[in-house]
Design a protein around this motif. Structure first.
Motif, short mmCIF file in Angstrom:
data_model
loop_
_atom_site.label_atom_id
_atom_site.label_comp_id
_atom_site.label_asym_id
_atom_site.label_seq_id
_atom_site.Cartn_x
_atom_site.Cartn_y
_atom_site.Cartn_z
N LYS A 21 0.83 -1.21 0.00
CA LYS A 21 0.00 0.00 0.00
C LYS A 21 0.87 1.26 0.00
O LYS A 21 0.64 2.18 -0.79
N ARG A 22 1.88 1.29 0.87
CA ARG A 22 2.75 2.46 0.94
C ARG A 22 3.51 2.66 -0.38
O ARG A 22 3.68 3.79 -0.85
N LEU A 23 3.94 1.56 -0.97
CA LEU A 23 4.69 1.66 -2.22
C LEU A 23 3.80 2.26 -3.32
O LEU A 23 4.24 3.12 -4.09
N ALA A 24 2.56 1.82 -3.38
CA ALA A 24 1.63 2.37 -4.37
C ALA A 24 1.37 3.85 -4.10
O ALA A 24 1.28 4.66 -5.04
N GLN A 25 1.30 4.24 -2.82
CA GLN A 25 1.10 5.64 -2.49
C GLN A 25 2.30 6.49 -2.89
O GLN A 25 2.13 7.62 -3.37
N VAL A 26 3.49 5.96 -2.70
CA VAL A 26 4.70 6.69 -3.10
C VAL A 26 4.72 6.86 -4.61
O VAL A 26 5.02 7.96 -5.13
N GLU A 27 4.39 5.82 -5.34
CA GLU A 27 4.37 5.90 -6.81
C GLU A 27 3.36 6.95 -7.27
O GLU A 27 3.65 7.76 -8.17
N THR A 28 2.19 6.98 -6.62
CA THR A 28 1.18 7.97 -6.98
C THR A 28 1.65 9.39 -6.65
O THR A 28 1.44 10.32 -7.43
N ALA A 29 2.31 9.55 -5.50
CA ALA A 29 2.81 10.87 -5.12
C ALA A 29 3.80 11.40 -6.15
O ALA A 29 3.77 12.58 -6.52
N VAL A 30 4.69 10.51 -6.62
CA VAL A 30 5.67 10.92 -7.63
C VAL A 30 4.96 11.31 -8.92
O VAL A 30 5.28 12.32 -9.56
N GLU A 31 3.96 10.51 -9.31
CA GLU A 31 3.20 10.82 -10.52
C GLU A 31 2.49 12.17 -10.39
O GLU A 31 2.28 12.88 -11.38
N ASN A 32 2.14 12.54 -9.14
CA ASN A 32 1.44 13.81 -8.91
C ASN A 32 2.39 14.99 -8.75
O ASN A 32 1.96 16.11 -8.47
N GLY A 33 3.69 14.73 -8.91
CA GLY A 33 4.65 15.83 -8.90
C GLY A 33 5.49 15.97 -7.66
O GLY A 33 6.30 16.90 -7.57
N ASP A 34 5.31 15.10 -6.68
CA ASP A 34 6.16 15.14 -5.47
C ASP A 34 7.48 14.46 -5.80
O ASP A 34 7.54 13.24 -5.97
N ARG A 35 8.55 15.23 -5.87
CA ARG A 35 9.82 14.70 -6.35
C ARG A 35 10.84 14.43 -5.23
O ARG A 35 11.63 13.51 -5.33
N THR A 36 10.83 15.24 -4.19
CA THR A 36 11.82 15.05 -3.13
C THR A 36 11.28 14.09 -2.08
O THR A 36 10.06 13.97 -1.88
N PRO A 37 12.17 13.39 -1.37
CA PRO A 37 11.70 12.52 -0.28
C PRO A 37 10.85 13.26 0.74
O PRO A 37 9.85 12.72 1.24
N GLU A 38 11.22 14.51 1.03
CA GLU A 38 10.46 15.29 2.01
C GLU A 38 9.02 15.52 1.52
O GLU A 38 8.05 15.42 2.30
N ASP A 39 8.88 15.85 0.24
CA ASP A 39 7.55 16.07 -0.32
C ASP A 39 6.72 14.78 -0.31
O ASP A 39 5.52 14.80 -0.03
N VAL A 40 7.37 13.67 -0.63
CA VAL A 40 6.66 12.39 -0.65
C VAL A 40 6.20 12.02 0.76
O VAL A 40 5.08 11.54 0.96
N VAL A 41 7.05 12.24 1.76
CA VAL A 41 6.66 11.96 3.15
C VAL A 41 5.42 12.76 3.52
O VAL A 41 4.47 12.23 4.10
#
Length: 276
Positions: A224-244
């Motif tokens: 679940k977390r991995l899918a959320q991270v992938e979605t966050a990146v697709e939505n433009g969150d590029r840095t680890p801080e933004d993804v968190v």
């Protein structure tokens, strides 16, 4: 230790500490925190009727705690004959050298830098002391040197930080790697299914009585977390801080630094597989 979500199964009530199974007794170190939950669980293991004990994870360098571990073993008529480490994080290993002095024991670990007395631990090793039989299980992922210890005589498993008694653990990037961690969880699930492991004796938090259910929860949580991270990146969150901030909004902000380690491991995992 990225959140405090309740896990499946039946956690033992109350704080960790005291006898947990016929062969395992917990001595709780006085180092509670958001990362270490109630504190580090130091485990005293012994075969019923034997006067020899194995101690797993002496914990932090706290003289009172180390003396309490020795006293608890002696009160049960046991002499500590060997010390083992699940991994090298300080809350598990910093007291090992001093504990070895107090007990005159060797310290065995996967990482050569943590060993005292020469002998290490390897995949597939079987440790026998006073009739007690422990099988060494390789479980990298939380850290590269993480191990679990299987007690086949009673269907229990000491999990260190690979599986916690409450919440989920961190994949400690860059030493920890998500691909390794997922493989380790699958290895532990196979132990539960094929070898009858039912009880988890974690490095932090309460004992858990549904090993298979907990491990499957961990696998589902990671997916679940991995899918959320992938979605966050697709939505433009590029840095680890933004993804968190996007993915771990349900986690107390005091745990975000730990969550960032897991996010970095997740991003590496996705990049290595060409998914982002």
């Amino acid at each position: 230790m990225t959140n405090t979500t309740d896990l499946p199964g039946q956690p033992r009530p109350g704080a960790p500490g005291g006898p947990a199974t016929a062969r395992a007794t917990c001595v709780l170190a006085p180092n509670p925190s958001a990362m270490s939950l109630d504190g580090t669980n130091t485990w005293i293991l012994a075969e019923p009727g034997s006067d020899l004990a194995v101690v797993v994870d002496p914990g932090p360098l706290d003289e009172a705690h180390l003396a309490n571990v020795v006293a608890t073993a002696e009160a049960a008529g046991k002499r500590v004959a060997l010390t083992l480490l699940t991994h090298g994080h300080p809350d598990h290993s910093d007291g090992a050298a001093r504990f070895a002095e107090l007990t005159g024991t060797r310290v065995r670990a996967l990482d050569p830098a943590l060993r005292l007395g020469g002998e290490g631990l390897g995949v597939g090793d079987v440790v026998t002391t006073g009739g007690l039989e422990l099988h060494v299980i390789s479980t990298p992922g939380h850290t590269a040197d993480s191990l679990c210890f299987h007690l086949p005589a009673e269907g229990s498993l000491l999990t260190g930080d690979t599986v916690l008694g409450r919440g989920t653990t961190v994949v400690a990037h860059p030493d920890g790697r998500l691909g390794d961690y997922l493989d380790s969880l699958r290895r532990l699930r196979a132990l539960a299914v094929d070898e009858g492991v039912e009880v988890l004796l974690p490095g932090h938090g309460p004992v858990l009585d549904d090993a298979k259910g907990v491990i499957e929860y961990y696998l589902a949580h990671r997916a679940k977390r991995l899918a959320q991270v992938e979605t966050a990146v697709e939505n433009g969150d590029r840095t680890p801080e933004d993804v968190v901030a996007a993915v771990y909004a349900d986690v107390d902000r005091s745990l975000w630094p730990a969550a960032e380690l897991s996010v970095r491991a997740q991003l590496d995992y996705l990049e290595e597989r060409g998914l982002i």
